[in-house]
Write a protein that holds these residues in place. Structure first.
Motif, PDB file in Angstrom:
ATOM      1  N   ARG A  41     -15.458  14.773  10.844  1.00  0.00           N
ATOM      2  CA  ARG A  41     -16.413  13.657  10.865  1.00  0.00           C
ATOM      3  C   ARG A  41     -16.786  13.290   9.427  1.00  0.00           C
ATOM      4  O   ARG A  41     -17.128  14.161   8.632  1.00  0.00           O
ATOM      5  CB  ARG A  41     -17.661  14.015  11.675  1.00  0.00           C
ATOM      6  CG  ARG A  41     -17.367  14.202  13.161  1.00  0.00           C
ATOM      7  CD  ARG A  41     -18.621  14.348  13.999  1.00  0.00           C
ATOM      8  NE  ARG A  41     -18.279  14.527  15.412  1.00  0.00           N
ATOM      9  CZ  ARG A  41     -18.061  13.533  16.264  1.00  0.00           C
ATOM     10  NH1 ARG A  41     -18.172  12.274  15.854  1.00  0.00           N
ATOM     11  NH2 ARG A  41     -17.748  13.777  17.526  1.00  0.00           N
ATOM     12  N   TYR A  73     -10.080  11.855  13.261  1.00  0.00           N
ATOM     13  CA  TYR A  73     -11.098  11.590  12.252  1.00  0.00           C
ATOM     14  C   TYR A  73     -12.111  10.594  12.818  1.00  0.00           C
ATOM     15  O   TYR A  73     -11.737   9.514  13.275  1.00  0.00           O
ATOM     16  CB  TYR A  73     -10.457  11.019  10.988  1.00  0.00           C
ATOM     17  CG  TYR A  73      -9.445  11.962  10.382  1.00  0.00           C
ATOM     18  CD1 TYR A  73      -9.814  12.890   9.414  1.00  0.00           C
ATOM     19  CD2 TYR A  73      -8.120  11.951  10.806  1.00  0.00           C
ATOM     20  CE1 TYR A  73      -8.899  13.769   8.871  1.00  0.00           C
ATOM     21  CE2 TYR A  73      -7.191  12.830  10.280  1.00  0.00           C
ATOM     22  CZ  TYR A  73      -7.583  13.735   9.312  1.00  0.00           C
ATOM     23  OH  TYR A  73      -6.664  14.617   8.789  1.00  0.00           O
ATOM     24  N   TYR A  74     -13.379  10.974  12.785  1.00  0.00           N
ATOM     25  CA  TYR A  74     -14.461  10.113  13.239  1.00  0.00           C
ATOM     26  C   TYR A  74     -15.210   9.620  12.003  1.00  0.00           C
ATOM     27  O   TYR A  74     -15.680  10.429  11.187  1.00  0.00           O
ATOM     28  CB  TYR A  74     -15.416  10.874  14.156  1.00  0.00           C
ATOM     29  CG  TYR A  74     -14.739  11.460  15.370  1.00  0.00           C
ATOM     30  CD1 TYR A  74     -14.510  10.694  16.507  1.00  0.00           C
ATOM     31  CD2 TYR A  74     -14.325  12.791  15.386  1.00  0.00           C
ATOM     32  CE1 TYR A  74     -13.888  11.227  17.624  1.00  0.00           C
ATOM     33  CE2 TYR A  74     -13.699  13.337  16.496  1.00  0.00           C
ATOM     34  CZ  TYR A  74     -13.486  12.544  17.607  1.00  0.00           C
ATOM     35  OH  TYR A  74     -12.855  13.082  18.710  1.00  0.00           O
ATOM     36  N   HIS A  81     -18.359   7.507  10.581  1.00  0.00           N
ATOM     37  CA  HIS A  81     -19.680   7.020  10.996  1.00  0.00           C
ATOM     38  C   HIS A  81     -20.370   6.334   9.814  1.00  0.00           C
ATOM     39  O   HIS A  81     -20.544   6.945   8.750  1.00  0.00           O
ATOM     40  CB  HIS A  81     -20.558   8.174  11.471  1.00  0.00           C
ATOM     41  CG  HIS A  81     -19.962   8.954  12.606  1.00  0.00           C
ATOM     42  ND1 HIS A  81     -19.750   8.409  13.853  1.00  0.00           N
ATOM     43  CD2 HIS A  81     -19.527  10.238  12.680  1.00  0.00           C
ATOM     44  CE1 HIS A  81     -19.217   9.326  14.654  1.00  0.00           C
ATOM     45  NE2 HIS A  81     -19.074  10.437  13.956  1.00  0.00           N
ATOM     46  N   SER A 123     -19.157   3.031  14.243  1.00  0.00           N
ATOM     47  CA  SER A 123     -18.347   4.251  14.267  1.00  0.00           C
ATOM     48  C   SER A 123     -16.940   3.892  14.700  1.00  0.00           C
ATOM     49  O   SER A 123     -16.740   2.951  15.479  1.00  0.00           O
ATOM     50  CB  SER A 123     -18.934   5.282  15.236  1.00  0.00           C
ATOM     51  OG  SER A 123     -20.208   5.711  14.806  1.00  0.00           O
ATOM     52  N   CYS A 124     -15.958   4.601  14.180  1.00  0.00           N
ATOM     53  CA  CYS A 124     -14.581   4.376  14.610  1.00  0.00           C
ATOM     54  C   CYS A 124     -13.842   5.715  14.615  1.00  0.00           C
ATOM     55  O   CYS A 124     -14.315   6.712  14.063  1.00  0.00           O
ATOM     56  CB  CYS A 124     -13.876   3.362  13.714  1.00  0.00           C
ATOM     57  SG  CYS A 124     -13.967   3.711  11.956  1.00  0.00           S
ATOM     58  N   GLU A 125     -12.698   5.716  15.245  1.00  0.00           N
ATOM     59  CA  GLU A 125     -11.929   6.937  15.438  1.00  0.00           C
ATOM     60  C   GLU A 125     -10.494   6.695  15.002  1.00  0.00           C
ATOM     61  O   GLU A 125      -9.921   5.647  15.278  1.00  0.00           O
ATOM     62  CB  GLU A 125     -11.977   7.327  16.910  1.00  0.00           C
ATOM     63  CG  GLU A 125     -11.227   8.584  17.274  1.00  0.00           C
ATOM     64  CD  GLU A 125     -11.338   8.884  18.767  1.00  0.00           C
ATOM     65  OE1 GLU A 125     -10.315   9.261  19.358  1.00  0.00           O
ATOM     66  OE2 GLU A 125     -12.436   8.706  19.335  1.00  0.00           O
TER      67      GLU A 125
END
Length: 279
Positions: free
Chosen positions: A209, A242-243, A245, A267-269
């Protein structure tokens, strides 16, 4: 309507078949597990061992008197042997730490050799983690766990953060990580980031993160920067998830804050598949 009804009936019958097979397998397993010898045998037990046996046999205390006396049936003696071997393996792999094993699941019917998952906690840190015991010829063969993550996951996440900073990503205030994959004795308390990157990254697939200070940014601006960061993660090319934020805080506020919940602007991933996709 008739065709749909037939399809629905077929699906229901398939589900019922699976449930029936699973139920029969469970009953057969329990018959084997709970078959007792005619006479129990004496074994000297520790308090931890008694608690484990009582939880595993699910007697809710009604058989604790027999366990206090150390009188065990053959199947319980086998479980005790496996438990002691697991404690020995963990203590050898992580010297100086104290472990408590409270219970286990029914052995897995699928997988490499069949396995049981033991519910394990390290007592000094309070860290709960996954521990798998694999079986060979219906006997204890080896164990794998992910307690190694305690020693390296935050360092690994910080390493990813530094790689992103080198690629021009600023305002990274915090990083965090988790490694869920169970590993063998090749991963112990001495594990390093270099070993993960060079030897184990493909099988571990760590989750990281990245927290960025985005005070004053719009969601659209965060989304655009998130896409740029995902491109940089692809350049880094380390397998994992992978996050990213974007937090509605300044870097100073983020560093001093312990609560990062419900403060995200965006937020994205991103998933990276690592070296196996290289040509």
């Amino acid at each position: 309507m008739g065709v749909n009804m037939k399809k629905r009936t077929k699906v229901i019958l398939m589900i019922l078949s699976v449930l029936l097979v699973t139920g029969i397998a469970g009953i057969a397993y329990r018959i084997h597990v709970y078959r007792e010898d005619s006479k129990p045998k004496y074994c000297e037990l520790t308090d931890k061992e008694r608690e484990f046996l009582n939880a595993f046999r699910d007697y809710n205390g009604r058989d604790m008197e027999r366990f206090r006396e150390g009188m065990l049936y053959e199947y319980e003696i086998m479980q005790l042997d496996w438990l002691r071997r697991l404690y020995a393996d963990l203590e050898e792999r992580y010297p100086g730490f104290q472990f408590y094993i409270s219970d286990k699941t029914v052995p897995g019917l699928m997988g490499r050799l069949g396995y049981s998952e033991y519910y394990t906690e390290e007592e000094t840190t309070g860290r709960k983690f996954k521990t798998y015991v694999y079986l060979r010829n219906r006997d204890y063969a080896y164990e794998e766990d992910n307690f190694y993550a305690y020693f390296v996951e935050e360092e690994y996440a910080a390493y990813i953060g530094e790689l992103l900073k080198e690629k021009g990503v600023d305002k990274i205030a915090k990083t965090g990580g988790v490694m869920l994959t169970v590993m063998g004795k090749e991963c112990d308390s001495s594990i390093t980031v270099e070993e993960i990157v060079n030897e184990h990254i493909e099988e571990m697939s760590p989750a990281v993160r990245i927290y960025l200070a985005a005070k004053g940014m719009t969601e659209e601006e965060c989304k655009k920067q998130g896409e740029e960061i995902q491109e940089k993660l692809e350049e880094i090319n380390l397998r994992g998830v992978y996050y990213i934020h974007f937090c509605d805080m300044t870097e100073e506020e983020m560093v001093s804050s312990e609560d990062m919940i419900d403060i995200y602007i965006h937020s994205c991933e991103s998933w990276n598949w690592g070296k196996e996709d290289e040509e």
